[in-house]
Design a protein around this motif. Sequence first.
Motif, mmCIF file in Angstrom:
data_model
loop_
_atom_site.group_PDB
_atom_site.id
_atom_site.type_symbol
_atom_site.label_atom_id
_atom_site.label_comp_id
_atom_site.label_asym_id
_atom_site.label_seq_id
_atom_site.Cartn_x
_atom_site.Cartn_y
_atom_site.Cartn_z
ATOM 1 N N ARG A 232 0.827 -1.231 0.020
ATOM 2 C CA ARG A 232 -0.050 -0.028 -0.023
ATOM 3 C C ARG A 232 0.795 1.174 -0.173
ATOM 4 N N ASP A 233 1.957 1.026 0.750
ATOM 5 C CA ASP A 233 2.779 2.330 0.982
ATOM 6 C C ASP A 233 4.144 2.134 0.556
ATOM 7 N N LYS A 234 4.523 2.751 -0.591
ATOM 8 C CA LYS A 234 6.131 2.259 -1.015
ATOM 9 C C LYS A 234 6.634 3.411 -1.640
ATOM 10 N N ASP A 235 7.932 3.631 -1.749
ATOM 11 C CA ASP A 235 8.567 4.561 -2.436
ATOM 12 C C ASP A 235 8.314 4.781 -3.929
ATOM 13 N N GLN A 236 8.114 5.996 -4.155
ATOM 14 C CA GLN A 236 7.683 6.201 -5.694
ATOM 15 C C GLN A 236 8.666 7.334 -6.066
ATOM 16 N N PRO A 237 9.336 7.350 -7.121
ATOM 17 C CA PRO A 237 9.658 6.184 -8.000
ATOM 18 C C PRO A 237 10.697 5.386 -6.845
ATOM 19 N N PRO A 238 10.807 4.296 -7.650
ATOM 20 C CA PRO A 238 11.801 3.145 -6.748
ATOM 21 C C PRO A 238 13.161 3.396 -6.935
ATOM 22 N N ALA A 239 13.747 3.169 -6.040
ATOM 23 C CA ALA A 239 15.173 3.297 -6.182
ATOM 24 C C ALA A 239 15.813 2.138 -7.198
ATOM 25 N N VAL A 240 16.814 2.579 -7.569
ATOM 26 C CA VAL A 240 17.519 1.768 -8.599
ATOM 27 C C VAL A 240 18.826 1.633 -8.235
ATOM 28 N N PHE A 241 19.379 0.167 -8.250
ATOM 29 C CA PHE A 241 20.402 -0.468 -8.056
ATOM 30 C C PHE A 241 21.110 -1.055 -8.956
ATOM 31 N N VAL A 242 22.275 -0.871 -9.248
ATOM 32 C CA VAL A 242 23.290 -1.705 -10.545
ATOM 33 C C VAL A 242 24.302 -2.423 -10.014
ATOM 34 N N ARG A 243 24.348 -3.508 -10.405
ATOM 35 C CA ARG A 243 25.250 -4.576 -9.946
ATOM 36 C C ARG A 243 26.515 -3.969 -10.528
ATOM 37 N N ALA A 244 27.453 -4.264 -9.633
ATOM 38 C CA ALA A 244 29.012 -3.851 -9.618
ATOM 39 C C ALA A 244 29.715 -4.869 -10.623
#
Length: 612
Positions: free
Chosen positions: A351-363
């Motif tokens: 119901r409650d989540k961060d918008q926009p989502p955080a993006v994580f990139v693989r090293a």
Amino acid sequence: MNLRELRQRTDELGFTPQDSVRWLAPGELARTAVKVVLAGVFANYSDKREIQGALSADLLRAPLGDPDARELWFDFVADLGDGFDATASVASVLAAEEITVDRPGTRPVRLDRGSLLVLGGDEVYPVASATAYEDRMKGPYRAALPSAADPLLMVALPGNHDWYDGLSAFLRMFAQQRAIGGWQTRQTRSYFCVRLPQNWWLVGLDSQLGSYFDDPQLRYFETHLSANLSPGDGVIVCSATPTWVKSAENHPDAFNSLHWFDRNVVRTRVDPATGLREPTNATIRLWLTGDEHLYSRYAEQLPDDPPGSAQLPPDPRRRQMVTCGLGGAYLGATHQLPPVVALPPGAARMRDKDQPPAVFVRAEETRPAIGESRRIARRIALPWSPHWLPRRNPGFAELVAGVHAGLFPVVNILFALSIGARRPLDAVRDADMGDLGRFAEVVLSVAVLLLVLGLVYRLVRRRGHAAPSATTTAVLLQAAVALAILAVTVALPFPASWPGWSVLVVGMAVAALVGAVAGSEVFALWMVAARSGPVADWQMSGQSVEDCKGFVRLRIAPDGDLTLYPLLIDVVCREWNLLDAPDGGKRPVPAEPPAVRLIEDPFVIAREARTP
């Protein structure tokens, strides 16, 4: 002396050194399956985390000997309680007073021994018990560091293998404030919160086989973490599994619990005076986990990064997600890791989540490296490799041989019926290749029909794309082997004077021999062809690779920065010397200290996300 010789000195050592678990050996499969079923019962009907709510639990502090310390060295190791050679090699490096690591082009780095040791889950394999902990974890770690001049804190997080007995042995081992060699346990529950120097906090979450957090655990963190957070504080969260990876692998809700914890326990709290939620202005700066027996790191993409960047340059502002499960268990695969994860994913049911989502990139750096991981995975299907499936898993070839020997009379009867043989026992002797071809056509037609019916059923039920199930494919492949065995027996020149039972016995012997080799190879090729799911995981677990082990050493500097040093032991120790132990017995130490190197350059995480 080697592992076999050490096992003969059990009375002097005080524990029995164990070989690495052979996960696809029939006996091991059966025992583990039973424990998994029982663990599910415990998870649903006897959650020990609820019972732990009756136990007192305080906030811990590190280092133990100097509560006012301005810096701290500590270690994170996970998936450790497997074979002795790998587990004890890692423990010996953890116990060393200091280690020096070369860095190409720069001066060597000297790393002090950690004053805090964090065990990130799966402290024993294959299933938890008092004896297994003693032989596979406590014995090797006690031998590596029998005592320490300064008290060293040890905290432990349970993984799924620790939960397979309902957490009973884990709580006796780590929650009774007993010493394990020079390390001191202080936690009283299966989760913990440790106050670190320079406004850092260490949190260990027990998600109990992937379920939600229990109420006593949440109240513990609300009392000892949320209520004490100040603006600018940095939090390190240790979890049992890398749910950020699972969320990108068709499990969009995998990260929900951790995201909820971040939003409702770390970033906000309830004001006791007003009952309203208020910001803490603290942030989770690092997520640490094991479970996957590999090393990988995902770095946060910042707003000023070019969109779609394949690799991100070092930046202390980035939050990091690190998986390091190289503590002792078999080496895992990295070639299936997603290059980018969005947290929480758009499909997550929250119901409650961060918008926009955080993006994580693989090293870029992983262990094993991506290409090496693919190469290692294929070895299980190479008969000339020492890691071939039946070589690495004692009893597997015998199991397949028994299956095909028992299947041969059934196939023989069906074959006899198809060609109208009056005496089924003599069918393979009296038939020719034309009869075999017609029988193969019938078998193939039936197999195709069953396959089509199965696909239609799956398509209708799921209302979407369907593919043959892994089980169906495996059965059809073994049926093909059984048909090939029948062809071999038809081609054999049986003497006319032999009675039918002799033909059957010889046919079963041929089935056992050919089935052991061909059946095992077909099974291995079936595993190699898998791209995801449990079958793909067997590519690595079936090999029980002991080398390529390591852990993460961390340092909190006086200026508040956190530096991570991912360390690797390429080749574990297999030769040991015996020294006198303080208790009057003996303890094994490496004949030559294992060589240690960095997996990737050390990287810094600032306690606060500084402005550029």
